[in-house]
Enzyme design. Sequence first.
Site, short mmCIF file in Angstrom:
data_model
loop_
_atom_site.label_atom_id
_atom_site.label_comp_id
_atom_site.label_asym_id
_atom_site.label_seq_id
_atom_site.Cartn_x
_atom_site.Cartn_y
_atom_site.Cartn_z
N CYS A 2 -7.40 1.03 1.09
CA CYS A 2 -8.82 1.31 1.24
C CYS A 2 -9.64 0.29 0.48
CB CYS A 2 -9.14 2.71 0.74
SG CYS A 2 -8.03 3.98 1.39
N ARG A 54 -12.02 4.27 3.80
CA ARG A 54 -10.62 4.69 3.91
C ARG A 54 -9.92 4.09 5.13
NH1 ARG A 54 -8.15 10.75 5.07
NH2 ARG A 54 -6.02 10.30 4.37
N LEU A 55 -8.75 3.52 4.90
CA LEU A 55 -7.78 3.20 5.94
C LEU A 55 -6.68 4.24 5.79
CD1 LEU A 55 -6.70 1.32 8.18
CD2 LEU A 55 -5.62 -0.04 6.39
N ILE A 57 -3.40 6.09 5.81
CA ILE A 57 -2.00 5.70 5.92
C ILE A 57 -1.09 6.91 5.67
CG2 ILE A 57 -0.19 4.22 4.96
CD1 ILE A 57 -2.31 2.64 6.42
N ASN A 80 -7.75 2.58 -4.25
CA ASN A 80 -7.29 1.64 -3.23
C ASN A 80 -5.82 1.34 -3.47
OD1 ASN A 80 -6.85 -0.60 -1.52
ND2 ASN A 80 -7.68 -2.02 -3.04
N GLY A 81 -4.98 1.57 -2.48
CA GLY A 81 -3.57 1.22 -2.61
C GLY A 81 -2.64 2.36 -2.30
N ASP A 107 -1.20 10.82 -1.99
CA ASP A 107 -0.89 10.36 -3.34
C ASP A 107 -2.11 10.46 -4.25
OD1 ASP A 107 -2.18 8.38 -1.92
OD2 ASP A 107 -0.86 6.75 -2.56
N SER A 376 5.87 -7.36 3.47
CA SER A 376 5.87 -8.80 3.31
C SER A 376 6.89 -9.19 2.25
CB SER A 376 4.47 -9.28 2.90
OG SER A 376 4.42 -10.68 2.77
N GLY A 377 7.32 -10.45 2.26
CA GLY A 377 8.35 -10.90 1.33
C GLY A 377 7.85 -11.68 0.14
#
Length: 646
Positions: A2, A54-55, A57, A80-81, A107, A376-377
């Site tokens: 977010c 907000r996104l 998830i 955020n996170g 969370d 992602s790496g």
Amino acid sequence: MCGLAGLFDTRAQLDARELEARAQSMANAIIHRGPDDSGVWADAAAGIALGFRRLAIVDLTEAGHQPMISASGRYVMAFNGEVYNYEQIRSELQEAGLAPRFHGHSDTEVMLAAFEAWGPESAVQRFVGMFAFALWDGEARSLRLCRDRLGVKPLYYSHSGGRLLFGSELKALLTDERFDSTIDRNALALMLRYNYIPAPHTIYSSTRKLNAGCILTFREGQEPEETPYWSALQAVRSGLANPFTGGAEEAVERLDLLLRDSIALRMVADVPLGVFLSGGIDSSVVTALMQAQSPQPVRTFTIGFSEDGFDEAHFAEEVARRLGTDHTALIVSPQAAMDVIPSLPHLYDEPFADSSQIPTALVSALARKSVTVALSGDGGDELFAGYNRYAMAASAWSRLGRYPAGVRGALGGLAERAGTGLSGELLRQVRMGGRNAADMLSKAGAVVKQPSREALYHALISLWKDPTAVVLGASEPQTALTDPIAWSASSRFIEQMAAIDAISYLPDDILVKVDRASMGVSLEAREPLLDHRLFEYAWTLPLGLKSRDGSGKWVLKEVLSRYVPRELFDRPKTGFSIPLALWLRGPLREWAEDLLSERKLREGGYLDPKPIRLKWEEHLSGRNNWHHYLWSILMFQAWLEAHGAV
């Protein structure tokens, strides 16, 4: 994932409606970080307001709405996170009889319960994840801003005269009519040297980045207090002081288990997820362990370019085929790649010149068509000594360090001069590994003449070697890259370089690049190699388990070989690059010439046109390849123009 924003101003005496309106305006400026929902909360008596985008998830219901108030009403948070181990924390709270009645399964709700049970400073020590949050404590009348250990998620703040603005991106702060947008020339000099602006600096004199692993506490009438709750540098020191004592096979097995756990945690989502796959070591190991724990084919995404030497999509396709993923590859035309460039000043908020920002934006847009979360790496090079420059610099210093500084200086000067003039013209016709011999000799000369290995590495990672000669009225401040305390973490050169990169280049370049590119299209990017437990373990490993025979990531390659044949990944390391040097001489020439014109450079008032014009003319002629230097100038000029300053 977010975006958050807000203000804390006890002197303004604003009513709740006006506070909420300002917080909403700040949050709406970062709507791309959270298009699914928005919220505001304010306490007029305290002068505090929180805004949120907000996104969705995890827990897509209204129970995940923010800002969220704790069960007792003491705490209010915009977050955020992701805290990936929230289910474990929730169970721990319930077993200890410390949990309230939960209304959902987000969370955020678990974090607030943890704050009430253990206090914010103790609770954050238990979190495994990537996060930035603003936490208002109504009882103590204090605001805490907090950022995750390795700096995956951003947080900016501006504090002046008892008034605080904060947000996930600078554009949130810019909505405030009283925001001080004075450009920090010293920060600009840092950007020309490194391609990015190291924390805590930003392009604005009034504004700072919150350092990774820190809590910043604001109380009315007091100066803000920054307290680290975790330190990458201390983790490096602790790991080196307490080395892993098992054998190589045991180290590989332990790493495999840690990676599996980290990746499994980051596969928890109530929305579709996938993974960026370049075909390199880091993204391949993330993909392999993700697929090993998934009952269906994992979605993988990669891009390539049509120009010779820049299309590596076939490597990713081979790995994807072997693992059985659901693979999407896109070969990007030069025009499609260049079409991204006008959006970069808005996307990155401050001048940012890592040119791999372009392919990162493209692969993020590709993935977002199918998924909302992508793993992602990033981080493998810093944790496992993977960058080519580590082995090169260490080898060079082991041979050169025995000679007196005066001798090295003379030899280096000769090599640099040999790369210019008539000899340079001849050497430019000789190609070695895709680069001309003149450029290589000139760069080698710059390395040879350095007085110490610290100076040698600093020269390697610097673009403009004397940016204060380019930025008018600037002086370079000390950063983590030049701090002797940071360099003292180890006596081994490779470990010193990796540690320096882990505390600056990683959070301030790599993670900024990925966060803005992904969130710019409302995509959550997760970084399983940057689980802090994995970071701490990696630094206990002896250097011989990371770097062997001039190549890094030995132990990571051993893990990957359990899932993918070595011939698919054991090859020279390449970067996520674009044919920028060619584009600047071709299709980007008119755009660049306009921004680099002597008139615009002088009117801007920040840069000396003379050294810039010289490099531009030499680049166009083909006498030298200065695209990295020029890109940093172009990104600043484009940023100035986008912000109405040119």
